[in-house]
Motif scaffolding. Sequence first.
Motif, PDB file in Angstrom:
ATOM      1  N   UNK A  33      58.406  36.960  15.224  1.00  0.00           N
ATOM      2  CA  UNK A  33      57.327  37.119  16.191  1.00  0.00           C
ATOM      3  C   UNK A  33      57.420  38.535  16.741  1.00  0.00           C
ATOM      4  N   UNK A  34      56.277  39.155  16.932  1.00  0.00           N
ATOM      5  CA  UNK A  34      56.241  40.541  17.391  1.00  0.00           C
ATOM      6  C   UNK A  34      55.400  40.641  18.663  1.00  0.00           C
ATOM      7  N   UNK A  35      55.684  41.667  19.431  1.00  0.00           N
ATOM      8  CA  UNK A  35      54.934  41.865  20.664  1.00  0.00           C
ATOM      9  C   UNK A  35      54.668  43.332  20.920  1.00  0.00           C
ATOM     10  N   UNK A  36      53.619  43.572  21.672  1.00  0.00           N
ATOM     11  CA  UNK A  36      53.339  44.894  22.232  1.00  0.00           C
ATOM     12  C   UNK A  36      53.646  44.838  23.723  1.00  0.00           C
ATOM     13  N   UNK A  37      54.321  45.854  24.189  1.00  0.00           N
ATOM     14  CA  UNK A  37      54.718  45.955  25.584  1.00  0.00           C
ATOM     15  C   UNK A  37      54.226  47.301  26.120  1.00  0.00           C
ATOM     16  N   UNK A  48      52.276  42.786  26.754  1.00  0.00           N
ATOM     17  CA  UNK A  48      50.808  42.879  26.674  1.00  0.00           C
ATOM     18  C   UNK A  48      50.252  41.797  25.760  1.00  0.00           C
ATOM     19  N   UNK A  49      50.865  41.649  24.591  1.00  0.00           N
ATOM     20  CA  UNK A  49      50.378  40.682  23.605  1.00  0.00           C
ATOM     21  C   UNK A  49      51.497  40.330  22.652  1.00  0.00           C
ATOM     22  N   UNK A  66      39.844  41.991  25.688  1.00  0.00           N
ATOM     23  CA  UNK A  66      39.701  43.425  25.409  1.00  0.00           C
ATOM     24  C   UNK A  66      40.646  43.898  24.304  1.00  0.00           C
ATOM     25  N   UNK A  67      41.836  43.324  24.246  1.00  0.00           N
ATOM     26  CA  UNK A  67      42.837  43.737  23.262  1.00  0.00           C
ATOM     27  C   UNK A  67      42.986  42.652  22.195  1.00  0.00           C
ATOM     28  N   UNK A  68      43.311  43.087  20.976  1.00  0.00           N
ATOM     29  CA  UNK A  68      43.566  42.158  19.875  1.00  0.00           C
ATOM     30  C   UNK A  68      44.812  42.603  19.125  1.00  0.00           C
ATOM     31  N   UNK A  69      45.772  41.709  19.015  1.00  0.00           N
ATOM     32  CA  UNK A  69      46.984  41.984  18.246  1.00  0.00           C
ATOM     33  C   UNK A  69      46.825  41.381  16.852  1.00  0.00           C
ATOM     34  N   UNK A  70      47.325  42.093  15.853  1.00  0.00           N
ATOM     35  CA  UNK A  70      47.274  41.588  14.485  1.00  0.00           C
ATOM     36  C   UNK A  70      48.497  42.114  13.743  1.00  0.00           C
ATOM     37  N   UNK A  72      50.221  42.883   9.577  1.00  0.00           N
ATOM     38  CA  UNK A  72      50.109  42.955   8.119  1.00  0.00           C
ATOM     39  C   UNK A  72      51.528  42.857   7.581  1.00  0.00           C
ATOM     40  N   UNK A  73      51.900  41.676   7.123  1.00  0.00           N
ATOM     41  CA  UNK A  73      53.287  41.472   6.676  1.00  0.00           C
ATOM     42  C   UNK A  73      53.608  42.275   5.418  1.00  0.00           C
ATOM     43  N   UNK A  74      52.606  42.561   4.617  1.00  0.00           N
ATOM     44  CA  UNK A  74      52.841  43.358   3.411  1.00  0.00           C
ATOM     45  C   UNK A  74      53.236  44.788   3.763  1.00  0.00           C
ATOM     46  N   UNK A  75      52.802  45.251   4.933  1.00  0.00           N
ATOM     47  CA  UNK A  75      53.106  46.616   5.359  1.00  0.00           C
ATOM     48  C   UNK A  75      54.152  46.662   6.472  1.00  0.00           C
ATOM     49  N   UNK A  76      54.675  45.503   6.849  1.00  0.00           N
ATOM     50  CA  UNK A  76      55.638  45.439   7.968  1.00  0.00           C
ATOM     51  C   UNK A  76      55.092  46.161   9.198  1.00  0.00           C
ATOM     52  N   UNK A  77      53.830  45.913   9.502  1.00  0.00           N
ATOM     53  CA  UNK A  77      53.154  46.637  10.568  1.00  0.00           C
ATOM     54  C   UNK A  77      52.427  45.669  11.486  1.00  0.00           C
ATOM     55  N   UNK A  78      52.508  45.961  12.780  1.00  0.00           N
ATOM     56  CA  UNK A  78      51.753  45.205  13.778  1.00  0.00           C
ATOM     57  C   UNK A  78      50.807  46.181  14.475  1.00  0.00           C
ATOM     58  N   UNK A  79      49.617  45.700  14.788  1.00  0.00           N
ATOM     59  CA  UNK A  79      48.571  46.538  15.365  1.00  0.00           C
ATOM     60  C   UNK A  79      48.155  46.020  16.738  1.00  0.00           C
ATOM     61  N   UNK A  80      47.594  46.912  17.524  1.00  0.00           N
ATOM     62  CA  UNK A  80      46.974  46.527  18.788  1.00  0.00           C
ATOM     63  C   UNK A  80      45.649  47.266  18.905  1.00  0.00           C
ATOM     64  N   UNK A  81      44.559  46.520  18.746  1.00  0.00           N
ATOM     65  CA  UNK A  81      43.233  47.089  18.939  1.00  0.00           C
ATOM     66  C   UNK A  81      42.891  46.967  20.411  1.00  0.00           C
ATOM     67  N   UNK A  82      42.606  48.094  21.041  1.00  0.00           N
ATOM     68  CA  UNK A  82      42.328  48.117  22.477  1.00  0.00           C
ATOM     69  C   UNK A  82      40.907  48.607  22.700  1.00  0.00           C
ATOM     70  N   UNK A  83      40.069  47.749  23.237  1.00  0.00           N
ATOM     71  CA  UNK A  83      38.681  48.087  23.535  1.00  0.00           C
ATOM     72  C   UNK A  83      38.444  48.045  25.037  1.00  0.00           C
TER      73      UNK A  83
END
Length: 114
Positions: A33-37, A48-49, A66-70, A72-83
């Motif tokens: 599980x991953x998080x943005x702080x 945050x998420x 406003x924010x969306x966390x996602x 991509x396990x293939x890229x070992x990357x987690x994203x945070x879209x902030x609108x």
Amino acid sequence: QVRLVESGGGLVQAGGSLRLSCAASGITFGISAMGWYRQAPGKQRELVASITREYNTNYADSVKGRFTISRDNAKNTVYLQMNSLKPEDTAKYFCNRFPYSASWGQGTQVTVSS
């Protein structure tokens, strides 16, 4: 060795958008599980998420809708879209496991001007 590299921060006007990325290595990303702080000056670091291995997400009340966390396990990357960014979103943003571990990256600064 755990390595977390955040990117995508910057200076944006209120109402604008940014997309943060966090590349992780040294962990079994797909089952973590991953998080943005974030941490604003003079304040404690806050969650945050978060996103589980099953892609279940949870958000702080202040960013819901406003924010969306996602991830991509293939890229070992987690994203945070902030609108619809607000000046109170100004902080340094970090990713980490959820719950967080002792290994933090350098973070990426987000500054929202009014």
